[in-house]
Write a protein that holds these residues in place. Structure first.
Motif, PDB file in Angstrom:
ATOM      1  N   UNK A  32      39.637  48.163  26.921  1.00  0.00           N
ATOM      2  CA  UNK A  32      39.430  48.556  28.305  1.00  0.00           C
ATOM      3  C   UNK A  32      37.964  48.420  28.710  1.00  0.00           C
ATOM      4  N   UNK A  33      37.076  48.498  27.716  1.00  0.00           N
ATOM      5  CA  UNK A  33      35.634  48.437  27.987  1.00  0.00           C
ATOM      6  C   UNK A  33      35.052  47.057  27.657  1.00  0.00           C
ATOM      7  N   UNK A  34      35.880  46.035  27.664  1.00  0.00           N
ATOM      8  CA  UNK A  34      35.409  44.711  27.247  1.00  0.00           C
ATOM      9  C   UNK A  34      34.330  44.145  28.175  1.00  0.00           C
ATOM     10  N   UNK A  35      34.303  44.597  29.409  1.00  0.00           N
ATOM     11  CA  UNK A  35      33.293  44.086  30.349  1.00  0.00           C
ATOM     12  C   UNK A  35      32.005  44.909  30.327  1.00  0.00           C
ATOM     13  N   UNK A  36      31.995  45.962  29.539  1.00  0.00           N
ATOM     14  CA  UNK A  36      30.796  46.790  29.463  1.00  0.00           C
ATOM     15  C   UNK A  36      29.779  46.153  28.521  1.00  0.00           C
ATOM     16  N   UNK A  37      28.483  46.302  28.816  1.00  0.00           N
ATOM     17  CA  UNK A  37      27.459  45.834  27.877  1.00  0.00           C
ATOM     18  C   UNK A  37      27.426  46.746  26.648  1.00  0.00           C
ATOM     19  N   UNK A  38      26.848  46.245  25.588  1.00  0.00           N
ATOM     20  CA  UNK A  38      26.737  47.061  24.376  1.00  0.00           C
ATOM     21  C   UNK A  38      25.752  48.211  24.578  1.00  0.00           C
ATOM     22  N   UNK A  39      24.771  48.021  25.470  1.00  0.00           N
ATOM     23  CA  UNK A  39      23.825  49.098  25.704  1.00  0.00           C
ATOM     24  C   UNK A  39      23.180  48.954  27.072  1.00  0.00           C
ATOM     25  N   UNK A  40      22.586  50.051  27.516  1.00  0.00           N
ATOM     26  CA  UNK A  40      21.786  50.073  28.744  1.00  0.00           C
ATOM     27  C   UNK A  40      20.472  50.730  28.374  1.00  0.00           C
ATOM     28  N   UNK A  41      19.382  49.992  28.525  1.00  0.00           N
ATOM     29  CA  UNK A  41      18.095  50.436  27.987  1.00  0.00           C
ATOM     30  C   UNK A  41      18.277  50.697  26.494  1.00  0.00           C
ATOM     31  N   UNK A 146      45.648  43.209  34.633  1.00  0.00           N
ATOM     32  CA  UNK A 146      45.142  42.285  35.648  1.00  0.00           C
ATOM     33  C   UNK A 146      43.691  42.607  36.002  1.00  0.00           C
ATOM     34  N   UNK A 147      43.376  43.912  36.108  1.00  0.00           N
ATOM     35  CA  UNK A 147      42.006  44.322  36.413  1.00  0.00           C
ATOM     36  C   UNK A 147      41.034  43.894  35.330  1.00  0.00           C
ATOM     37  N   UNK A 148      41.538  43.758  34.104  1.00  0.00           N
ATOM     38  CA  UNK A 148      40.705  43.305  32.990  1.00  0.00           C
ATOM     39  C   UNK A 148      40.588  41.785  32.948  1.00  0.00           C
ATOM     40  N   UNK A 149      41.286  41.103  33.844  1.00  0.00           N
ATOM     41  CA  UNK A 149      41.239  39.647  33.875  1.00  0.00           C
ATOM     42  C   UNK A 149      42.310  38.979  33.048  1.00  0.00           C
ATOM     43  N   UNK A 150      43.315  39.770  32.585  1.00  0.00           N
ATOM     44  CA  UNK A 150      44.377  39.223  31.757  1.00  0.00           C
ATOM     45  C   UNK A 150      45.646  38.956  32.541  1.00  0.00           C
ATOM     46  N   UNK A 151      46.654  38.493  31.819  1.00  0.00           N
ATOM     47  CA  UNK A 151      47.972  38.229  32.397  1.00  0.00           C
ATOM     48  C   UNK A 151      48.999  39.069  31.654  1.00  0.00           C
ATOM     49  N   UNK A 152      49.666  40.000  32.319  1.00  0.00           N
ATOM     50  CA  UNK A 152      50.647  40.860  31.631  1.00  0.00           C
ATOM     51  C   UNK A 152      51.755  40.045  30.964  1.00  0.00           C
ATOM     52  N   UNK A 153      52.061  40.367  29.715  1.00  0.00           N
ATOM     53  CA  UNK A 153      53.138  39.716  28.975  1.00  0.00           C
ATOM     54  C   UNK A 153      54.277  40.717  28.816  1.00  0.00           C
ATOM     55  N   UNK A 154      55.500  40.353  29.184  1.00  0.00           N
ATOM     56  CA  UNK A 154      56.611  41.316  29.169  1.00  0.00           C
ATOM     57  C   UNK A 154      56.812  42.015  27.826  1.00  0.00           C
ATOM     58  N   UNK A 155      56.711  41.272  26.718  1.00  0.00           N
ATOM     59  CA  UNK A 155      56.933  41.892  25.407  1.00  0.00           C
ATOM     60  C   UNK A 155      55.852  42.916  25.076  1.00  0.00           C
ATOM     61  N   UNK A 156      54.600  42.559  25.374  1.00  0.00           N
ATOM     62  CA  UNK A 156      53.512  43.494  25.108  1.00  0.00           C
ATOM     63  C   UNK A 156      53.595  44.703  26.040  1.00  0.00           C
ATOM     64  N   UNK A 157      53.981  44.472  27.275  1.00  0.00           N
ATOM     65  CA  UNK A 157      54.135  45.596  28.203  1.00  0.00           C
ATOM     66  C   UNK A 157      55.167  46.581  27.684  1.00  0.00           C
ATOM     67  N   UNK A 158      56.281  46.075  27.197  1.00  0.00           N
ATOM     68  CA  UNK A 158      57.329  46.951  26.682  1.00  0.00           C
ATOM     69  C   UNK A 158      56.815  47.782  25.512  1.00  0.00           C
ATOM     70  N   UNK A 159      55.995  47.160  24.660  1.00  0.00           N
ATOM     71  CA  UNK A 159      55.438  47.878  23.513  1.00  0.00           C
ATOM     72  C   UNK A 159      54.468  48.964  23.960  1.00  0.00           C
TER      73      UNK A 159
END
Length: 241
Positions: A32-41, A146-159
């Motif tokens: 969920x935090x893939x777009x976050x930088x590793x650090x700030x300052x 989708x907000x993370x820039x991905x494409x929902x996959x039905x099998x993974x969604x079910x899991x």
């Protein structure tokens, strides 16, 4: 994989002046935090991988916030050697509170607790997911992907709906009518366009500690994009080592 690395996809830096442990919300993992930088300052952001998701999919989901906090803190103990804080959004704000409360009882409170888009412990449980069926939960997860820039996959969604359902039940069972008042300060973030938790609903955090409130522009999921004003507030909330 060591116990610590199971919880922390990124190895903590020995040079960090402070650490913010970032907890993913219901049904999601550290990605969920893939777009976050590793650090700030000099403050590093460390996403936490919770049991039952992503690289830990085979593990059982924690049955309560308290159990989750206990297991997480055991693994994170070696990395609490610099000023540290927890950041939790929505569901995970309560997990972050429980972790902070357990550390306070042990005499090692965090430097700060950051909570976003969640009612204080004594004011819940609440949230639209409590009334959702599995199809509706799948739609919500798809929106996050989708907000993370991905494409929902039905099998993974079910899991992942199974994981999300378990997390929702953790929230449903959670009761703290008289929460422990934390000795560390609390910063509560609201979002102007959040249609799930409106900023005025979050004032109950004042009963849980010395709380300050900040409202940022954006909707419920805007934090995913690592808005610079949020990152700056997290980094500024930790004292210099």
């Amino acid at each position: 994989m060591t116990r610590a690395s199971a919880w922390l996809p990124h190895a903590p830096s020995a040079a960090a002046a402070g650490r913010v442990f970032c907890l993913p919300y219901a049904g999601c993992g550290a990605g969920l935090f893939r777009h976050w930088p590793r650090q700030h300052d000099s403050i590093e952001f460390l996403p936490v991988e919770l049991p039952g998701r992503e690289t830990r999919l085979a593990e059982p989901v924690a049955g309560s916030y308290e159990d989750l906090a206990t297991a997480m803190l055991e693994a994170l103990a070696p990395y609490l050697d610099v000023p540290f804080a927890f950041f939790g959004h929505c569901w995970s704000a309560l997990a972050a509170y429980e972790a902070s409360a357990q550390l306070q009882r042990a005499g090692l409170p965090p430097a700060r607790l950051f909570v976003s888009s969640q009612l204080a412990p004594q004011d819940g449980p609440t949230g639209r997911m409590l009334e959702m069926n599995d199809a509706e939960l799948a739609d919500d997860l798809g929106a996050t992907i989708t907000a993370l820039g991905g494409q929902p996959h039905p099998d993974l969604l079910a899991l992942y709906v199974e994981v999300l359902r378990a997390d929702v039940e953790v929230s449903r069972r959670y009761r703290r009518p008289r929460p422990l008042r934390l000795s560390c300060p609390i910063t509560a973030f609201g979002w102007t366009d959040d249609d799930e938790i409106r900023p005025p609903q979050m004032t109950g955090w004042q009963e849980c500690g010395d709380a300050t409130f900040t409202v940022f522009p954006g909707d419920h999921r805007r934090f995913i994009a690592a808005p610079p004003e949020l990152l700056a507030a997290l980094a500024a909330g930790l004292p210099a080592r």
